[in-house]
Design a protein around this motif. Structure first.
Motif, PDB file in Angstrom:
ATOM      1  N   ALA A  48       0.856  -1.191   0.000  1.00 49.27           N
ATOM      2  CA  ALA A  48       0.000   0.000   0.000  1.00 49.27           C
ATOM      3  C   ALA A  48       0.886   1.233   0.000  1.00 49.27           C
ATOM      4  O   ALA A  48       2.105   1.146   0.153  1.00 49.27           O
ATOM      5  N   MET A  49       0.241   2.381  -0.140  1.00 46.80           N
ATOM      6  CA  MET A  49       0.918   3.657   0.094  1.00 46.80           C
ATOM      7  C   MET A  49       0.697   4.009   1.559  1.00 46.80           C
ATOM      8  O   MET A  49      -0.444   3.961   2.035  1.00 46.80           O
ATOM      9  N   PHE A  57       0.196  16.234   5.174  1.00 50.69           N
ATOM     10  CA  PHE A  57       0.619  14.900   4.776  1.00 50.69           C
ATOM     11  C   PHE A  57       1.997  14.910   4.127  1.00 50.69           C
ATOM     12  O   PHE A  57       2.343  15.854   3.408  1.00 50.69           O
ATOM     13  N   GLY A  58       2.734  13.849   4.372  1.00 50.77           N
ATOM     14  CA  GLY A  58       3.946  13.608   3.610  1.00 50.77           C
ATOM     15  C   GLY A  58       3.607  13.090   2.225  1.00 50.77           C
ATOM     16  O   GLY A  58       2.443  12.883   1.888  1.00 50.77           O
ATOM     17  N   GLN A  59       4.654  12.896   1.431  1.00 48.97           N
ATOM     18  CA  GLN A  59       4.460  12.450   0.044  1.00 48.97           C
ATOM     19  C   GLN A  59       4.102  10.972  -0.037  1.00 48.97           C
ATOM     20  O   GLN A  59       3.715  10.494  -1.100  1.00 48.97           O
ATOM     21  N   GLY A  60       4.273  10.257   1.065  1.00 49.39           N
ATOM     22  CA  GLY A  60       3.922   8.847   1.083  1.00 49.39           C
ATOM     23  C   GLY A  60       5.107   7.942   0.793  1.00 49.39           C
ATOM     24  O   GLY A  60       6.076   8.331   0.122  1.00 49.39           O
ATOM     25  N   THR A  61       5.020   6.729   1.318  1.00 47.19           N
ATOM     26  CA  THR A  61       5.965   5.654   0.995  1.00 47.19           C
ATOM     27  C   THR A  61       5.165   4.534   0.362  1.00 47.19           C
ATOM     28  O   THR A  61       4.223   4.022   0.972  1.00 47.19           O
ATOM     29  N   ARG A  62       5.551   4.188  -0.860  1.00 44.56           N
ATOM     30  CA  ARG A  62       4.865   3.068  -1.505  1.00 44.56           C
ATOM     31  C   ARG A  62       5.567   1.788  -1.109  1.00 44.56           C
ATOM     32  O   ARG A  62       6.731   1.572  -1.471  1.00 44.56           O
ATOM     33  N   PRO A  95      -3.901  14.019  -6.582  1.00 46.22           N
ATOM     34  CA  PRO A  95      -3.642  13.809  -8.011  1.00 46.22           C
ATOM     35  C   PRO A  95      -3.008  12.446  -8.257  1.00 46.22           C
ATOM     36  O   PRO A  95      -2.698  11.727  -7.291  1.00 46.22           O
ATOM     37  N   SER A  96      -2.792  12.126  -9.495  1.00 44.78           N
ATOM     38  CA  SER A  96      -2.253  10.800  -9.837  1.00 44.78           C
ATOM     39  C   SER A  96      -0.859  10.578  -9.261  1.00 44.78           C
ATOM     40  O   SER A  96      -0.426   9.442  -9.087  1.00 44.78           O
ATOM     41  N   SER A  97      -0.154  11.651  -8.945  1.00 43.16           N
ATOM     42  CA  SER A  97       1.174  11.523  -8.340  1.00 43.16           C
ATOM     43  C   SER A  97       1.111  11.026  -6.896  1.00 43.16           C
ATOM     44  O   SER A  97       2.120  10.608  -6.339  1.00 43.16           O
TER      45      SER A  97
END
Lengths: 119, 115
Positions: A88-89, A110-115, B40-42
């Motif tokens: 997941a992200m 929010f952070g940019q996320g970790t995939r 968004p998609s990003s």
């Protein structure tokens, strides 16, 4: 502008391995969160952290998960033995505390996320 | 029970037109905040607009406005003059004073802006 930073941006791990996802929240914020989003699905709450302890956790956040704020700046999520369905992200977020959320904006940053991909 | 409902899994709008994304919520807490985020998609989550339960007026932020109907427990997002860059997932979220100050998200609406 202050921001929440997460590392790594993408992690691939083998099933059964431990992973640690790292986050640096905004420095003067008091609430920290982990959320996850399975691809294309809703944003699911995992855990919130306040005053150096867990304040809320969801059913997803079982014994395989743990959080730490080891040094006053980093906020980590550990998954002890990853499963395929953990792919997941993962988003870290932080927010200021406010006693009355009905009167003042206390958005979650929010952070940019970790995939995370478990193979 | 679902605290946040977004009944539109997908929406289409023509460029330059306005669009309304629905959100209804469930709470017994008199003090709560409603938030809209764009994804968004990003993949990043971008805050758009906030409405407090005690606010007397509907919130506005540029092309975004919130149609807040407290008695109906709805907080619909209105995007005016849609742009191609508005194509994204949109999430409604709520934060309650008496629920650990956690944010609960709705399932999201995917908006596609057509040229």
């Amino acid at each position: 502008e202050p921001e929440v930073t997460q590392t790594p941006s993408h992690q691939v791990t083998q099933m059964g391995q431990e992973v640690i996802l790292r986050c640096v929240p905004i420095s003067n914020h008091l609430y920290f969160y982990w959320y996850r989003q399975i691809l294309g699905q809703k944003v699911e709450f995992l855990v919130s952290f306040y005053n150096n302890e867990i304040s809320e956790k969801s059913e997803i956040f079982d014994d395989q998960f743990s959080v730490e704020r080891p040094d006053g700046s980093n906020f980590t999520l550990k998954i002890r033995s990853t499963k395929l369905e953990d792919s997941a992200m993962y988003f870290c977020a932080s927010s200021p505390e406010i006693r009355n959320v009905g009167t003042a904006n206390t958005e979650a940053f929010f952070g940019q996320g970790t995939r995370l991909t478990v193979v | 029970a679902q605290k946040i409902t977004q009944t539109q899994p997908g929406m289409f709008v023509q460029e330059k037109e306005a669009v309304t994304l629905d959100c209804t919520y469930d709470t017994s807490d008199p003090s709560y905040g409603l938030f809209w985020y764009k994804q968004p998609s990003s993949g990043e989550m971008i805050f758009l607009i906030y409405q407090g339960s005690y606010d007397q007026q509907n919130a506005t932020e540029g092309r975004y406005s919130l149609n807040f109907q407290k008695a109906r427990k709805s907080a619909n997002l209105v995007i005016s003059a849609s742009q191609l860059g508005d194509s994204a997932m949109y999430f409604c979220a709520m934060r309650e004073d008496n629920y650990g100050q956690n944010f609960v998200f709705g399932p999201g609406t995917r908006l596609s802006v057509l040229p």
